[in-house]
Design a protein around this motif. Structure first.
Motif, PDB file in Angstrom:
ATOM      1  N   ARG A 340       0.898  -1.255  -0.015  1.00 35.03           N
ATOM      2  CA  ARG A 340      -0.030   0.000   0.026  1.00 35.03           C
ATOM      3  C   ARG A 340       0.857   0.951   0.276  1.00 35.03           C
ATOM      4  NH1 ARG A 340      -2.903  -2.682   4.487  1.00 35.03           N
ATOM      5  NH2 ARG A 340      -4.772  -3.915   3.436  1.00 35.03           N
ATOM      6  N   GLY A 342       3.348   1.576  -1.747  1.00 32.54           N
ATOM      7  CA  GLY A 342       3.914   1.805  -3.164  1.00 32.54           C
ATOM      8  C   GLY A 342       5.017   0.867  -3.472  1.00 32.54           C
ATOM      9  N   PRO A 368       2.373  -3.091  -7.341  1.00 26.82           N
ATOM     10  CA  PRO A 368       1.114  -2.269  -7.052  1.00 26.82           C
ATOM     11  C   PRO A 368       0.719  -1.828  -8.535  1.00 26.82           C
ATOM     12  CG  PRO A 368       3.033  -0.941  -6.315  1.00 26.82           C
ATOM     13  CD  PRO A 368       3.430  -2.513  -6.465  1.00 26.82           C
ATOM     14  N   LYS A 370      -1.161   1.054 -10.568  1.00 26.90           N
ATOM     15  CA  LYS A 370      -1.372   2.429 -10.281  1.00 26.90           C
ATOM     16  C   LYS A 370      -2.047   3.101 -11.406  1.00 26.90           C
ATOM     17  CE  LYS A 370       2.859   3.396  -7.684  1.00 26.90           C
ATOM     18  NZ  LYS A 370       4.073   4.088  -7.416  1.00 26.90           N
ATOM     19  N   ASP A 371      -3.115   4.121 -11.041  1.00 24.35           N
ATOM     20  CA  ASP A 371      -3.924   4.646 -12.172  1.00 24.35           C
ATOM     21  C   ASP A 371      -3.099   5.995 -12.691  1.00 24.35           C
ATOM     22  OD1 ASP A 371      -4.080   6.876 -10.417  1.00 24.35           O
ATOM     23  OD2 ASP A 371      -6.138   6.492  -9.803  1.00 24.35           O
ATOM     24  N   HIS A 373      -3.139   8.846 -12.126  1.00 20.83           N
ATOM     25  CA  HIS A 373      -2.718  10.028 -11.261  1.00 20.83           C
ATOM     26  C   HIS A 373      -1.715   9.457 -10.468  1.00 20.83           C
ATOM     27  CE1 HIS A 373      -6.011  12.178 -12.829  1.00 20.83           C
ATOM     28  NE2 HIS A 373      -6.747  11.198 -12.617  1.00 20.83           N
ATOM     29  N   GLY A 374      -1.316   8.224 -10.469  1.00 23.59           N
ATOM     30  CA  GLY A 374      -0.316   7.443  -9.562  1.00 23.59           C
ATOM     31  C   GLY A 374      -0.858   7.197  -8.272  1.00 23.59           C
ATOM     32  N   GLU A 375      -2.105   6.874  -8.250  1.00 26.68           N
ATOM     33  CA  GLU A 375      -2.821   6.429  -7.020  1.00 26.68           C
ATOM     34  C   GLU A 375      -3.143   4.846  -6.998  1.00 26.68           C
ATOM     35  OE1 GLU A 375      -3.842   7.919  -4.384  1.00 26.68           O
ATOM     36  OE2 GLU A 375      -3.236   9.951  -5.058  1.00 26.68           O
ATOM     37  N   ILE A 376      -2.579   4.114  -5.991  1.00 28.22           N
ATOM     38  CA  ILE A 376      -2.563   2.722  -5.921  1.00 28.22           C
ATOM     39  C   ILE A 376      -4.282   2.015  -6.087  1.00 28.22           C
ATOM     40  CG2 ILE A 376      -1.899   0.530  -4.857  1.00 28.22           C
ATOM     41  CD1 ILE A 376       0.379   2.045  -3.565  1.00 28.22           C
TER      42      ILE A 376
END
Length: 629
Positions: A340, A342, A368, A370-371, A373-376
């Motif tokens: 979580r 990263g 991980p 990621k989208d 936007h760099g969000e997991i």
């Protein structure tokens, strides 16, 4: 008029009264609303049409202030002001209040009857324009709504990157919006149909022409949608989605098409990439499992079905804990917590459960997802079945352990006889027996250390190395290591740098094994009679720095990255004659991991190397036992 000359005065009066009566009747019953107002603004007369217009009786209307019947006070004030100045007003817009509460829109025309400059009364005509005003209001409202709708459509189109186009079949011209021009890379707003169709990608033209032909033959208004490739003027190819509505005339002939175009190149390429990824995942020989960051399975490939025995429909939506042995659940929570943040996890060896309850040895690589936007948003796990490898390693370790134990028996006898020979010839200065026995003992000890390394490697791979931690003095351990090193080489000068008061809390035997490995390597890779430092210093109040420093051949930066891997040996012509199996530093690294420490190296070719690690500077007398896995 000729006949009037012969009339008597009496007859003329009668005729005049008749004409006045006719005129009065004409005014009273005229189809135009009329009224009079005196100088005080009081209604003194109104015809029937005026009364009918507003719905009042004469008694209700006459004698009342004209202001009472105007819906807009400012308007009647302005009218009365102008009339009091003897102005003539024409078609002055006003609103009159009816008896039923409704409002009549009128245009008032009026002037003043006066005698000798005195205001007698007004003469007002009220023209009912209610229907016209209401119709105008309705039209204005519709126009406003249309404009608002047009603006909303414009904003919506702008927000969705839609390009609008209008194809007139009578002129064979297509008009494009600014956004459509941008999407298709067109220089002008209006283009001939043939020009646009020539930009369709050759492989797609037939299907596009068929779609247009079908629309032409439809004979009625219809909706359509298709996707194709479009050749831009700069030579690039764009995927576009085309949709719209057809409009036919009374005879069913297609007269125009209005539609929109959207660039779907990125979506198309993304779909193609996803399709390739799906194909790769499904064709992989290793199980590939997708899951959420909370551990819920989202995808399960064919290899996962074959390896674990569960079908995809059985596992998707289920927690990953369903295939993890209960005694490994805590391990999964720690893995999820790490991911979580990263971090990725590579080649993590653990166990998983199959459908029939079998424990499977697996190596996990978890990354991980990621989208943009760099969000997991999820986790991808590749699980490799290493059961066969583990079984082979177990057999190998068992063999190594057996051979090592078998070698130790004769080696112990060799060491014993070498020591006996040394004692018998301790005072015999002219005999070679003592020195030779000493060399035999040194080489036997060296071989014994190699056997210990093999046994340690076997235990490490099985996860069965036991750590017995206790407090001990560092200086005394260093003296023992120096004495042991003299058996390996008498020609190297080993210097101890250590404060006699230093104490640490660790597994004494394992730290001895770490340091003797480091000293042995320093001897092997240094020239004869060179100096080696075995040192310990206080890094701070809580940490001690242990180090072994030599002035040997040194190690390249590239080799330093691989130095602590199992069976790694530096390939060099200069070092070709130096024996070894490449397991010593691997064992050193693993033992220090068990002490929550790690081995580090600083080295330059031709200048030598320094190996170091850190242990707690403790004063506790407690002893703890645990197994490092």
């Amino acid at each position: 008029m000729e006949g009037r000359e012969n009339l008597t005065a009496e007859e003329e009066i009668i005729l005049l009264k008749q004409r006045v009566a006719e005129l009065s009747d004409f005014i009273e019953n005229a189809s135009v609303p009329l009224h009079w107002v005196d100088s005080d603004g009081i209604i003194i007369w109104a015809n029937q049409e005026e009364l009918d217009l507003l719905g009042y009786t004469k008694d209700e209307y006459l004698g009342a202030p004209i202001k009472d019947f105007h819906a807009d006070a400012n308007t009647i004030d302005e009218i009365l002001r102008r009339l009091s100045n003897f102005e003539t007003i024409r078609d002055f817009p006003a609103k009159l209040r009816c008896k039923d509460g409704s409002v009549k829109y009128v245009n008032i025309s009026s002037n003043v009857l006066s005698e000798n400059g005195k205001f007698i009364h007004t003469r007002c005509i009220s023209k009912d324009v209610t229907a016209t005003v209401l119709e105008e209001k309705r039209k204005n409202k519709l126009l406003t709504l249309y404009q608002e709708s047009e603006e909303r459509l414009r904003l919506a189109i702008g927000a969705t990157d839609l390009g609008i186009w209008d194809w007139d079949f009578e002129t064979a011209q297509i008009v494009f919006s600014t956004e459509a021009q941008k999407i298709l890379d067109l220089k002008t707003k209006k283009q001939h149909t043939k020009v646009i169709l020539s930009h369709i990608f050759p492989a797609d033209r037939e299907s596009v022409n068929q779609s247009i032909k079908k629309l032409k033959n439809g004979k009625k208004d219809d909706y359509f949608e298709f996707a194709c490739r479009f050749l831009k003027s700069d030579g690039t190819i764009a995927w576009i989605n085309v949709q719209g509505s057809t409009f036919c005339n009374d005879k069913g002939n297609l007269r125009r098409i209005i539609g929109c175009v959207l660039d779907i190149t990125e979506a198309k390429e993304s779909n193609e990439k996803n399709a390739k990824l799906v194909a790769i995942v499904n064709s992989s020989n290793d199980p590939i499992i997708g899951k959420t960051i909370s551990g819920i399975i989202t995808s399960w490939n064919n290899a996962a079905e074959q390896t674990f025995g569960f079908q995809a429909e059985e596992m998707v939506g289920k927690p990953i804990l369903d295939i993890i042995p209960p005694d490994h659940h805590l391990e999964e929570n720690l893995i999820l917590e790490k991911l979580r943040s990263g971090e990725a996890l590579k080649n993590f060896e653990t166990k998983r459960l199959t459908k029939d309850g079998k424990h499977l040895d697996v190596s996990l690589t978890i990354s991980p997802i990621k989208d943009q936007h760099g969000e997991i948003i999820g986790l991808s796990t590749i699980a490799r079945d290493i059961s066969a490898k583990k079984e082979e390693e177990s057999k190998k370790n068992a063999f190594v352990s057996m051979v090592s134990h078998e070698l130790r028996t004769p080696l112990t006898s060799i060491l014993l006889w070498a020591q006996v020979i040394q004692r018998r010839h301790i005072n015999d200065t002219g005999s070679l027996c003592g020195p030779m026995a000493s060399k035999i003992e040194g080489q036997a000890n060296r071989m014994n250390n190699m056997i210990k390394d093999f046994l340690s490697l076997a235990r490490l791979e099985e996860g069965k190395i036991e750590m017995h931690q206790q407090q001990f003095g560092v200086a005394k351990l260093f003296e023992e290591i120096k004495d042991e090193a003299q058996y390996i080489s008498e020609s190297h000068q080993i210097t101890i740098v250590c404060d006699p008061s230093y104490q640490t809390f660790a597994d004494r035997d394992k730290i001895w094994q770490v340091l003797i490995n480091l000293i042995s390597n320093a001897i092997k890779y240094s020239s004869t009679k060179s100096s080696i430092i075995l040192g310990c210093e206080a890094q701070n109040a809580r940490k001690l720095r242990f180090y072994v420093q030599d002035h040997g051949v040194g190690i390249t930066e590239e080799d330093q990255q691989k130095l602590f891997k199992r069976f790694f040996r530096v390939e060099s012509a200069e070092l070709a004659n130096i024996s070894g199996f490449g397991i010593g530093l691997f064992i050193v690294s693993e033992i220090l991991k068990g002490h929550n420490s790690k081995i580090e190296v600083h080295s330059k070719l031709g200048e030598g190397s320094t190996f170091q690690f850190f242990l707690n500077h403790e004063r506790s007398n407690e002893i703890s036992n645990y197994i490092v896995k």
